[in-house]
Design an enzyme around this catalytic site. Structure first.
Site, PDB file in Angstrom:
ATOM      1  N   LYS A 117       0.812  -1.213   0.000  1.00 53.01           N
ATOM      2  CA  LYS A 117       0.000   0.000   0.000  1.00 53.01           C
ATOM      3  C   LYS A 117       0.854   1.276   0.000  1.00 53.01           C
ATOM      4  O   LYS A 117       0.571   2.224  -0.729  1.00 53.01           O
ATOM      5  CB  LYS A 117      -0.927  -0.023   1.222  1.00 53.01           C
ATOM      6  CG  LYS A 117      -1.991   1.020   1.211  1.00 53.01           C
ATOM      7  CD  LYS A 117      -2.980   0.760   2.328  1.00 53.01           C
ATOM      8  CE  LYS A 117      -2.266   0.663   3.664  1.00 53.01           C
ATOM      9  NZ  LYS A 117      -2.975   1.337   4.752  1.00 53.01           N
ATOM     10  N   ARG A 167     -10.858   4.960   9.678  1.00 50.25           N
ATOM     11  CA  ARG A 167     -10.778   3.569  10.147  1.00 50.25           C
ATOM     12  C   ARG A 167     -12.158   2.997  10.442  1.00 50.25           C
ATOM     13  O   ARG A 167     -12.292   1.783  10.586  1.00 50.25           O
ATOM     14  CB  ARG A 167      -9.944   3.502  11.433  1.00 50.25           C
ATOM     15  CG  ARG A 167      -8.462   3.684  11.200  1.00 50.25           C
ATOM     16  CD  ARG A 167      -7.670   3.251  12.427  1.00 50.25           C
ATOM     17  NE  ARG A 167      -6.280   3.653  12.334  1.00 50.25           N
ATOM     18  CZ  ARG A 167      -5.354   3.003  11.653  1.00 50.25           C
ATOM     19  NH1 ARG A 167      -5.666   1.899  11.023  1.00 50.25           N
ATOM     20  NH2 ARG A 167      -4.112   3.443  11.609  1.00 50.25           N
ATOM     21  N   ARG A 207      11.098 -10.913   5.441  1.00 43.70           N
ATOM     22  CA  ARG A 207      11.903  -9.699   5.546  1.00 43.70           C
ATOM     23  C   ARG A 207      13.011  -9.815   6.599  1.00 43.70           C
ATOM     24  O   ARG A 207      12.773 -10.175   7.736  1.00 43.70           O
ATOM     25  CB  ARG A 207      11.004  -8.502   5.877  1.00 43.70           C
ATOM     26  CG  ARG A 207      11.767  -7.192   5.831  1.00 43.70           C
ATOM     27  CD  ARG A 207      10.865  -6.054   5.527  1.00 43.70           C
ATOM     28  NE  ARG A 207       9.956  -5.775   6.628  1.00 43.70           N
ATOM     29  CZ  ARG A 207       9.007  -4.849   6.575  1.00 43.70           C
ATOM     30  NH1 ARG A 207       8.847  -4.141   5.493  1.00 43.70           N
ATOM     31  NH2 ARG A 207       8.230  -4.655   7.615  1.00 43.70           N
ATOM     32  N   ARG A 239      13.322  -8.800  12.494  1.00 42.59           N
ATOM     33  CA  ARG A 239      12.699  -8.002  13.545  1.00 42.59           C
ATOM     34  C   ARG A 239      11.477  -8.756  14.073  1.00 42.59           C
ATOM     35  O   ARG A 239      10.835  -9.498  13.337  1.00 42.59           O
ATOM     36  CB  ARG A 239      12.249  -6.638  12.999  1.00 42.59           C
ATOM     37  CG  ARG A 239      13.400  -5.795  12.474  1.00 42.59           C
ATOM     38  CD  ARG A 239      12.904  -4.419  12.085  1.00 42.59           C
ATOM     39  NE  ARG A 239      11.614  -4.527  11.406  1.00 42.59           N
ATOM     40  CZ  ARG A 239      10.844  -3.495  11.093  1.00 42.59           C
ATOM     41  NH1 ARG A 239      11.228  -2.277  11.390  1.00 42.59           N
ATOM     42  NH2 ARG A 239       9.694  -3.666  10.475  1.00 42.59           N
ATOM     43  N   ARG A 252      -1.087  -9.244  13.009  1.00 47.19           N
ATOM     44  CA  ARG A 252      -1.299  -7.895  12.466  1.00 47.19           C
ATOM     45  C   ARG A 252      -2.279  -7.921  11.290  1.00 47.19           C
ATOM     46  O   ARG A 252      -3.119  -7.040  11.166  1.00 47.19           O
ATOM     47  CB  ARG A 252       0.031  -7.286  12.007  1.00 47.19           C
ATOM     48  CG  ARG A 252       0.887  -6.788  13.165  1.00 47.19           C
ATOM     49  CD  ARG A 252       2.248  -6.302  12.673  1.00 47.19           C
ATOM     50  NE  ARG A 252       2.142  -5.222  11.721  1.00 47.19           N
ATOM     51  CZ  ARG A 252       3.107  -4.918  10.841  1.00 47.19           C
ATOM     52  NH1 ARG A 252       4.204  -5.626  10.786  1.00 47.19           N
ATOM     53  NH2 ARG A 252       2.935  -3.911  10.028  1.00 47.19           N
TER      54      ARG A 252
END
Ligand SMILES: [Zn+2]
Length: 216
Positions: A15, A90, A129, A162, A173
């Site tokens: 996004k 939201r 990642r 991470r 998430r």
């Protein structure tokens, strides 16, 4: 006539990349609500200080504070041609408030592209990642692997994963995103503004699909 877009999409769908491309190509301001909060807090604006009093108590920032911040941002000259909103609204209540404030700028929400992808694909993307310890360079074991496993191409430092990029965190998430956003998605679908975009296409194809949905 200014163009206002609400860009939706789960974490990992690209996004941010699309917001930047659209902003460059169409001369639209990119308003990320997260960045906007951070800026207002950093600059200690009246609204920033107000938001901080709630956040420091671990409470949600009330809608009227968030809405005032967005409204102030929309009055800046770089929003003359319109804006891409990212992270706001939201909720359906915030979406109503957005329509009201856009009337003051002689605009309305023109389209709501939702970039989507199946959960599994998102997890695969995001959990691949790895980040370099020295300078935060980022790699993806699947899409942008380092030349040597576990080592940064640029400075030779160690790559680590991470906490945010670990499978369990990523999964949570994404789930939180879908749970929280589903009322907003229904809202925009009912208002005939939602356009679903397949996020598994190439970056260029996604951009093209969004642009053709906009008719601008
Ligand atoms: Zn590095």
């Amino acid at each position: 006539m200014a163009t206002f877009i609400v860009l939706l999409g789960p974490p990992g769908v690209g996004k941010g990349t699309q917001a930047k491309i659209l902003s460059d190509r169409k001369g639209l301001a990119h308003i990320s609500s997260g960045d906007l909060f951070r800026e207002n807090i950093k600059n200690q604006t009246e609204l920033g200080r107000l938001a901080q009093t709630f956040m420091s108590k671990g409470e949600l920032v009330p809608d009227d504070v968030t809405i005032a911040m967005i409204k102030d941002r929309l009055s800046h000259p770089d929003c003359r041609n319109g804006a891409i909103l990212d992270g706001f609204p939201r909720t359906p209540a915030q979406a109503d408030a957005l329509e009201d404030m856009l009337k003051e700028f002689s605009g309305r929400v023109d389209a709501v592209p939702q970039i989507t992808a199946p959960m599994d694909a998102l997890i695969e993307r995001m959990s691949g990642r790895w980040t370099c310890r020295a300078n935060g360079h980022s790699f993806n074991t699947k899409f942008n692997p380092p030349k040597l496993e576990g080592v940064c191409d640029y400075d030779g430092s160690e790559l680590f994963q991470r906490d945010d990029d670990k499978v369990e965190t990523v999964k949570r998430r994404i789930q939180v995103y879908f749970d929280q956003t589903s009322p907003l998605i229904s809202y925009y679908r009912e208002h005939d503004k939602l356009v679903e975009i397949d996020g598994l296409q190439s970056i260029e194809q996604v951009t093209k699909a969004i642009l053709s949905a906009l008719n601008v």
